[in-house]
Design an enzyme around this catalytic site. Structure first.
Site, PDB file in Angstrom:
ATOM      1  N   SER A   1      -9.672   1.935   2.893  1.00 53.99           N
ATOM      2  CA  SER A   1      -8.785   2.675   2.078  1.00 53.99           C
ATOM      3  C   SER A   1      -7.811   1.715   1.347  1.00 53.99           C
ATOM      4  CB  SER A   1      -8.152   3.889   2.917  1.00 53.99           C
ATOM      5  OG  SER A   1      -7.138   3.221   3.910  1.00 53.99           O
TER       6      SER A   1
ATOM      7  N   LYS B   1       0.770  -0.992  -0.061  1.00 52.40           N
ATOM      8  CA  LYS B   1      -0.004   0.001   0.000  1.00 52.40           C
ATOM      9  C   LYS B   1       0.871   1.259  -0.076  1.00 52.40           C
ATOM     10  CE  LYS B   1      -3.803   1.964   2.686  1.00 52.40           C
ATOM     11  NZ  LYS B   1      -4.815   1.691   3.856  1.00 52.40           N
TER      12      LYS B   1
ATOM     13  N   SER C   1     -10.139  -0.397   7.125  1.00 51.22           N
ATOM     14  CA  SER C   1      -9.442  -0.183   6.014  1.00 51.22           C
ATOM     15  C   SER C   1      -8.899  -1.342   5.361  1.00 51.22           C
ATOM     16  CB  SER C   1      -8.425   0.837   5.855  1.00 51.22           C
ATOM     17  OG  SER C   1      -9.150   2.238   5.854  1.00 51.22           O
TER      18      SER C   1
END
Lengths: 484, 95
Positions: free
Chosen positions: A151, A76, A175
């Protein structure tokens, strides 16, 4: 090759069926083919990946390295990677080349994993749909008109589409778990303090926690093993020793006590999702578990408490972005104040601005007690609810999200309805306990996630329960048609 | 809790966040909606509740006051918007 588990890939590498270089090339090719459609990568670092793969091949040839050596992955874009852009999904950091590696990055590299690049995400991890990214929305591989969740949406989409075997994610209010649910993959948020936050760009420091996003619980156990452990560079890192997360994967579930919080099944939950979750619970009964209804009476206060605590901490954390030392700077500032406020005003997107302002307001003179203190008290109540529940049951189960993936653009004009898509995940972060989301069926061809919540340090038990379920079901093996 | 345009302007100033004048009203309405939602917290009786400081009741770990990092000024300044002679440049502060 792209449908194999880590254990299978590792065996193939050791047996010489294929090299890490070949494996890396094959995933890079898939990224080339599908990455743009899904918009899940911010940066692809093919050249460096192939170099790392050749190093891994050298180790494997000498009989060295572990189960993760030579296995491709992606991070990420919230994890700092030395010498590479680390954007956090923001215009503010679009030009930021990190001068150091996050601990998660250096640990997985030390374990021999080959990073293929950085994955798209909601700006500063603030969002539940991956639509707040400066680099545009990520698409859900099961239905490209839908969001992948957020997210960690880029991570979830990339793993679901088999563009990487595993990815890292972070979970502040859901997330990892909510996008895992929307994309039909396995995601684990560990106990607060298990995985180092050093080099992981901070959103809400008392809630943020990194974890693996994988296709199975078995893979998650292997990756968490390498991610977890004390780090002196993170002041909230736990000094506990790291257990063997794979040790109890196959343990029988006979007598496992599962609690279903009645508050998770009330209004707001999609009927079809409820049915899928009930069917999954039925599967656990067949595996020998005992199921009972429990109550988490303060559940409905978790989202309001979160939207004080998280913005308050974010407004403090994001004050470091000032246009002076790194990141975006506005053109021709008139004076220092203009430099600060225009760099920040132009560098941050709307959702980040909303949260900074809510946080600044909640922490401003005269309002601290009414908001932040009150929220931290409610947080205690929520945490006590879980504590009481775990006196009665071993694990809590329910839906990860109230619905399956929603349409792109469907909730962007209504921040509150977006916030409520995390209603079942946020309490876990407020309490600091671990939880997982695993695939548990489909509604109208879109994946449903089952959430498993455990007490502090129960990652081994969660992985065991998830793995046993994945031994008797096929949901986690589903591949979106366009990406087979 | 309803925020007026002046409140948003004040908060934005405190946060050093430029908000375009045309957007202030929109933010005022959105932020008011979020604060109304947050006001649900008042339904909870917390008179006897100690606020949570850390999920695992841990205290801040301290370390010895020793130098552990080497100076990497050039590396860190290589990503800065504007530097000169090892210093970060900002618009003139003192006339």
């Amino acid at each position: 090759m792209h449908n194999k588990t880590i254990t299978e890939l590792s065996a193939g590498l050791k047996a010489g069926d294929f090299s890490s270089e070949e494996l890396t090339n094959s995933f890079l090719q898939r990224i080339e083919e599908h990455g743009e459609t899904l918009n899940c990568f911010v940066t692809v670092s093919g050249k460096e990946a192939l170099e790392a793969a050749r190093v891994a091949d050298g180790l494997i040839a000498k009989g060295e390295g572990g189960v993760l050596t030579g296995i491709p992955m992606a991070h990420k874009d919230i994890f700092c990677t030395k010498g590479f852009k680390t954007s956090c999904g923001s215009k503010m950091l679009d030009n930021f080349i990190s001068p150091y590696d996050a601990t998660v990055v250096s640990r997985l590299a030390a374990a021999g994993m080959v990073s293929l690049g950085k994955l798209n995400m909601d700006e500063f991890a603030m969002g539940s749909s991956n639509e707040t990214s400066y680099y545009g929305a990520v698409k859900n591989p099961w239905d490209t008109n839908c969001v992948p969740g957020g997210s960690s949406g880029g991570s979830a989409a990339a793993v679901a589409a088999r563009l990487v075997p595993i990815a890292t994610g972070t979970d502040t209010g859901g997330s990892i778990r909510q996008p895992a649910s929307f994309c039909g993959i396995t995601g684990l948020k560990p106990t607060y303090g298990t995985v180092s936050r050093f080099g992981m760009i901070a959103f809400a420091s008392s809630l943020d926690q990194a974890g693996p996003m994988t296709r199975s619980a078995e893979d998650a156990a292997l990756v968490l093993q390498a991610m977890a452990g004390f780090d002196p560079n993170d002041s909230t890192s736990l000094e506990n020793s790291v257990p063997d997360y794979s040790a109890e994967l196959n343990k029988e579930l006979t007598g496992l006590k599962i609690g279903l919080p009645k508050e998770f099944f009330e209004e707001g939950l999609d009927n079809e999702v409820a049915k899928a979750v009930e069917a999954a619970v039925e599967e656990y009964r067949k595996l020998g578990a005992e199921v009972k209804e429990i109550s988490l009476p303060n559940m409905d206060l978790s989202v309001p408490a979160y939207y004080v605590v998280a913005p308050a901490e974010c407004s403090a954390n994001l004050s470091r972005f000032d246009g002076v030392r790194y990141g975006y700077r506005c053109e021709n500032p008139e004076n220092l104040e203009d430099l600060y406020s225009r760099s920040r005003g132009e560098g941050f997107g709307a959702e980040v601005k909303r949260r900074i302002m809510i946080g600044a307001y909640a922490l401003s003179a005269g309002y601290y007690d009414a908001y932040y203190l009150k929220a931290q008290q409610v947080r205690k109540l929520i945490s006590e609810d879980f504590k009481k529940a775990f006196e009665e049951v071993d694990l809590i189960m329910g839906p990860t999200a109230p619905s399956t993936a929603f349409g792109i653009g469907e909730k962007t004009d209504d921040p509150l309805s977006m916030y409520l898509s995390d209603i079942f995940t946020i309490g876990v972060n407020l309490a600091g306990i671990p939880a997982m989301s695993i695939p548990a069926g489909f509604v109208k061809s879109k994946p449903v996630g089952l959430q498993l919540i455990g007490n502090y340090f129960s990652e081994g038990r969660l992985l065991n329960a998830a793995h046993r379920y994945q031994q008797v079901t096929e949901w986690h093996k589903g591949v979106p048609a366009e990406f087979e | 809790m309803s925020l007026e345009v002046e409140d948003v302007t004040k908060i934005a100033r405190l946060a050093r966040l430029e908000i375009k004048s045309g957007d202030v009203e929109h933010y005022a309405s959105e932020l008011s909606g979020i604060l109304d939602f947050v006001d649900r917290l008042n339904a909870a009786d917390t008179s006897a509740v100690t606020p949570m400081a850390h999920p695992l009741e841990q205290v801040q770990r301290l370390r010895e006051d020793e130098v552990t990092e080497t100076n990497q000024r050039e590396l860190f300044q290589s990503i800065a918007p504007e530097v000169e002679d090892g210093l970060y440049l900002v618009p003139k502060v003192i006339e």
